[in-house]
Motif scaffolding. Structure first.
Motif, PDB file in Angstrom:
ATOM      1  N   GLY A  22     -24.681  24.068 -42.485  1.00  0.00           N
ATOM      2  CA  GLY A  22     -24.315  22.646 -42.461  1.00  0.00           C
ATOM      3  C   GLY A  22     -24.718  21.934 -43.742  1.00  0.00           C
ATOM      4  O   GLY A  22     -23.939  21.172 -44.323  1.00  0.00           O
ATOM      5  N   TRP A  25     -22.500  23.119 -46.604  1.00  0.00           N
ATOM      6  CA  TRP A  25     -21.142  22.587 -46.435  1.00  0.00           C
ATOM      7  C   TRP A  25     -21.074  21.129 -46.880  1.00  0.00           C
ATOM      8  O   TRP A  25     -20.200  20.714 -47.634  1.00  0.00           O
ATOM      9  N   ARG A  26     -22.038  20.361 -46.401  1.00  0.00           N
ATOM     10  CA  ARG A  26     -21.983  18.927 -46.708  1.00  0.00           C
ATOM     11  C   ARG A  26     -22.302  18.660 -48.184  1.00  0.00           C
ATOM     12  O   ARG A  26     -21.659  17.819 -48.813  1.00  0.00           O
ATOM     13  N   VAL A  30     -19.292  17.533 -51.343  1.00  0.00           N
ATOM     14  CA  VAL A  30     -19.210  16.411 -52.282  1.00  0.00           C
ATOM     15  C   VAL A  30     -19.513  16.830 -53.719  1.00  0.00           C
ATOM     16  O   VAL A  30     -18.886  16.344 -54.651  1.00  0.00           O
ATOM     17  N   LEU A  31     -20.440  17.759 -53.873  1.00  0.00           N
ATOM     18  CA  LEU A  31     -20.819  18.112 -55.247  1.00  0.00           C
ATOM     19  C   LEU A  31     -19.690  18.820 -55.993  1.00  0.00           C
ATOM     20  O   LEU A  31     -19.609  18.773 -57.216  1.00  0.00           O
ATOM     21  N   LEU A  33     -16.574  18.051 -55.788  1.00  0.00           N
ATOM     22  CA  LEU A  33     -15.445  17.174 -56.083  1.00  0.00           C
ATOM     23  C   LEU A  33     -15.349  16.977 -57.591  1.00  0.00           C
ATOM     24  O   LEU A  33     -16.346  17.051 -58.303  1.00  0.00           O
ATOM     25  N   PRO A 201     -27.975  18.416 -40.853  1.00  0.00           N
ATOM     26  CA  PRO A 201     -26.823  18.333 -41.759  1.00  0.00           C
ATOM     27  C   PRO A 201     -25.832  17.238 -41.383  1.00  0.00           C
ATOM     28  O   PRO A 201     -25.013  16.846 -42.210  1.00  0.00           O
ATOM     29  N   PHE A 202     -25.879  16.762 -40.156  1.00  0.00           N
ATOM     30  CA  PHE A 202     -24.794  15.900 -39.684  1.00  0.00           C
ATOM     31  C   PHE A 202     -25.067  14.420 -39.871  1.00  0.00           C
ATOM     32  O   PHE A 202     -24.139  13.620 -39.928  1.00  0.00           O
ATOM     33  N   THR A 210     -29.498  14.448 -50.634  1.00  0.00           N
ATOM     34  CA  THR A 210     -28.556  13.631 -51.413  1.00  0.00           C
ATOM     35  C   THR A 210     -29.271  12.626 -52.305  1.00  0.00           C
ATOM     36  O   THR A 210     -28.711  12.164 -53.292  1.00  0.00           O
TER      37      THR A 210
END
Ligand code: HEM
Ligand code: SF4
Ligand code: SF4
Lengths: 229, 457
Positions: A22, A25-26, A30-31, A33, A201-202, A210
């Protein structure tokens, strides 16, 4: 299978898998992009120096301190208590060493000859108590502060719950609370920590990762312009 | 759903007899543009917001921990203590759209319908938060413990609002005018040329226009052209004083960019490219931007990206240009024996990075500078940036916010409040008139021009 076996076995494995997959994935979501190239002429070439914002933003500018001191102090109180208890409580250290041996076939001592430092139980108990008190204060603040109440959602309350749960159940287990069988208390404590891992992660607990990316990006973008950090 | 602007409407008349320039207060507001059905509006807003998401914006969206601290930095919250003015709350519908449509777990949110679709009513409600009560000043971005640049997200949300046709009446009207006439406030090439001719006569100064080649291309803001034309004279005087090879050009004199403020990216680009092309056409080495904060953001920091490559000239705000001339020993100034305080234009200082330049110029003028508290990057916004000063229904709130500035300035005890942004200046003029305050905001540029040592005569 007893509750403790479940907590030590499949529940632990699954929560770790969910956590690792998780989080990756998260973060990668974003990283990875794209970013657009910035063609503007920088004021300062060494934009990387803006990475100092990662440290700098750990305490507010004096102009902002008045309205935010409570949040900052409570925030530090529970984070420090939580992290110290997590990583330096003797049973935790033994538990992690056990996992390390299971995964790698060796532990820190085997690898480096060093021993992971630990804190005396009394200190850990005090830290956990401070952490719990600060978390309760933060929750009350969230409910009574009109700003925080308005902007809060399920994630804020649930993340709070899964953060305080391991602390509370850990204290309960350590104190052999209420005549419950120790095994049961320990199992509940482990399960609460696994819930934390699985939820991590959610929701907003992801800020532990982050925060570096967000502060670092802003720092570099602003530094390039010579803007105020 | 409020009424949409009829296409057959006469353009809104501009208003110049008030302390700030805008369109006349509309008798009937049209805060919705175009004919699109509600569902399409929402979709356009969200698509546009989500589509230009790069890595940085996505990281920001993933990072907010709802600590609420950004509220403490925002002047709109400070004066009202109303939680709806919490900076990150101004983005709430857009945050929802991000989570639902774009984030790494968007498929989960959609499958379980965890974040409901945003409605047009919500967006209309949010218009007040995204436009009327955000000056995009970036003060909140300095507070956020996660380091989120909230102001940049507001700008991005404005793109969405524009695509949806949900822009406040005044901003839509002036942006439309800018697109049509090249100036949001009626400073068309003809008006500008006439003004320059009249000013040159009146003040006996040469104002160079359309020189085919020039080292320095100067631009003005429409607020200056229409309301503070002395700034044009001041620019011309200073350029002559330092012996610059300079010009204005009628194909690129207007640095105001309401495209940026409104969220109309196409218009923003069109307006920016005019100046760039004009500078290239005359082979300028430097483009000197006027006393205007967002013009600085638009060209200095966004211009090259509109152009698609690095600019073949240097971009400077007039305050930076003046500071450079001071250092080069080219500006000979009389000493001003007064006390002064400097109001930091947000886009120039906090977000633009020209923090010391205006202070160096003040120092060269010999004034005793008494800094406000807070100052520089943490200074309070005047309350009129980001297009807010043009919006009539925002007046009451803006005036409340202005009290902060009055108190800050009174506390310094300085005689001369000085700034380097015509938009701040008109916000001060308006606040001064509203509160019958005895302090008038001064322009750094004009202060310099008034104190040049002219020895050649
Ligand atoms: C490198 C690690 C971490 C950093 C730098 C960090 C930083 C922060 C910051 C700056 C805040 C906002 C301050 C505030 O609201 O008081 C915050 C809030 C919070 N953090 Fe962390 N954090 C970290 C790890 C963690 C971990 C591991 C947990 C829990 C397992 C956690 C749980 C929380 C919670 C629950 C809040 C919100 C408190 C509230 O309700 O306001 N953090 N964190
Ligand atoms: S950018 Fe300025 S006005 Fe907008 S929310 Fe942040 S502090 Fe408030
Ligand atoms: S200060 Fe930053 S993290 Fe806190 S609520 Fe505002 S945007 Fe979110």
């Amino acid at each position: 299978m007893s509750l403790l076996d479940f907590a030590r076995g499949p529940a632990l494995q699954w929560s770790i898998v969910i956590f690792v997959v998780g989080v990756l994935w998260r973060l990668l979501g974003v990283l990875l992009l794209r970013t657009r190239k910035d063609h503007s002429a920088p004021r300062k070439e060494a934009a990387w120096k803006g990475l100092r914002l990662i440290a700098l933003r750990s305490w507010p500018r004096k102009e902002f301190l008045g309205g935010t001191a409570f949040g900052e102090v409570m925030g530090y109180a529970f984070h420090i208590g939580f992290l110290l208890a997590l990583f330096f409580f003797v049973p935790h250290v033994l538990f992690f060493a056990d996992i390390a041996r299971g995964l790698l076939g060796t532990d820190l001592h085997g690898l480096t000859g060093l021993n992971w430092p630990t804190l005396p139980n009394g200190v850990v108990t005090l830290l956990s108590a401070i952490s719990i008190a600060a978390l309760v204060a933060v929750l009350i603040h969230r409910i009574v502060s009109p700003v925080k109440r308005l902007i809060s959602n399920f994630d804020d309350y649930f993340s709070w719950l899964v953060t305080i749960a391991p602390l509370a159940t850990g204290m309960a287990a350590f104190a052999h609370l209420g005549g419950w069988p120790y095994e049961q208390l320990l199992a509940v404590h482990l399960l609460s920590a696994e819930l934390l891992l699985a939820w991590f992660p959610f929701g907003k607990l992801m800020h532990a990762f982050t925060i570096f990316a967000a502060r670092g990006s802003t720092g570099m973008l602003f530094e390039r312009k010579g803007a105020s950090l | 759903m409020t009424e949409t602007t009829p296409t057959t409407r006469e353009p809104d008349p501009l208003e110049f007899d008030q302390p700030r320039v805008s369109i006349r207060k509309p008798e009937h507001r049209f805060d919705t543009q175009g004919e699109a059905p509600d569902a399409v509006r929402v979709e356009r807003a969200m698509n546009s917001f989500v589509r230009d998401f790069g890595r940085t914006a996505a990281i920001y969206m993933e990072s907010c921990i709802h600590c609420g601290m950004c509220a403490e930095a925002c002047h709109f919250y400070e004066v009202t203590q109303d939680p709806q003015y919490t900076p990150i709350w101004k983005l709430e519908p857009f945050k929802q759209a991000y989570k639902r449509e774009y984030g790494p777990f968007a498929f989960v949110y959609r499958a379980l319908n965890l974040k409901p679709k945003v409605t047009v009513d919500e967006l209309q409600q949010w218009q007040h938060l995204i436009y009327d009560s955000c000056t995009v000043c970036g003060r909140c971005s300095l507070m956020c413990p996660m380091g989120i640049d909230i102001a940049s997200l507001v700008s991005q949300a404005r793109h969405g609002m524009f695509k949806a046709g949900l822009v406040p009446h005044e901003l839509a009207a002036v942006t439309e005018r800018a697109r049509r006439e090249g100036s949001p406030l009626g400073a068309t090439p003809k008006v500008f040329a006439d003004r320059c001719e009249w000013l040159a006569d009146e003040h006996e100064v040469e104002i160079t226009i359309d020189k085919p080649r020039a080292d320095v291309l100067c631009a003005m803001s429409s607020i200056e052209i229409m309301k503070y034309p002395e700034s044009i004279v001041a620019t011309a005087r200073i350029m002559r004083h330092i012996g610059a090879d300079w010009t204005f050009r009628l194909d690129g004199y207007e640095a105001t960019n309401f495209g940026l403020l409104t969220g109309d990216a196409a218009t923003q680009k069109e307006l920016t490219l005019k100046i760039i092309h004009a500078a290239v056409a005359c082979g300028a080495r430097v483009v000197v931007l006027p006393e205007c904060g967002h013009a600085y953001t638009a060209l200095r920091w966004m211009g090259a990206n509109m152009y698609g490559k690095p600019l073949p000239f240097k971009v400077m705000h007039i305050a930076e240009f003046l500071a450079e001339q001071v250092h080069a020993g080219k500006l000979r100034l009389r000493k001003v024996n007064r006390t002064a305080t400097f109001h930091d234009p947000c886009q120039l200082v906090r977000r633009g990075g020209a923090i010391e330049a205006p202070r160096e110029v003040l120092q060269a003028l010999g004034v005793e500078l008494r800094e406000m508290y807070p100052t520089k990057g943490a200074n309070w916004c005047c309350g009129g940036g980001g297009g807010v000063v043009a919006i009539h229904r925002a007046d009451e709130l803006r005036h409340k916010v202005f009290r902060i500035k009055m108190e800050q300035i009174e506390e310094t005890g300085a005689e001369l409040p000085v700034t380097s942004c015509a938009n701040c200046r008109q916000t001060f003029d308006d606040g001064q008139a509203h509160f019958k305050w005895d302090k008038t905001m001064h322009s750094l540029l004009e202060l310099v021009a008034d104190n040049l040592v002219e020895d050649e005569q």
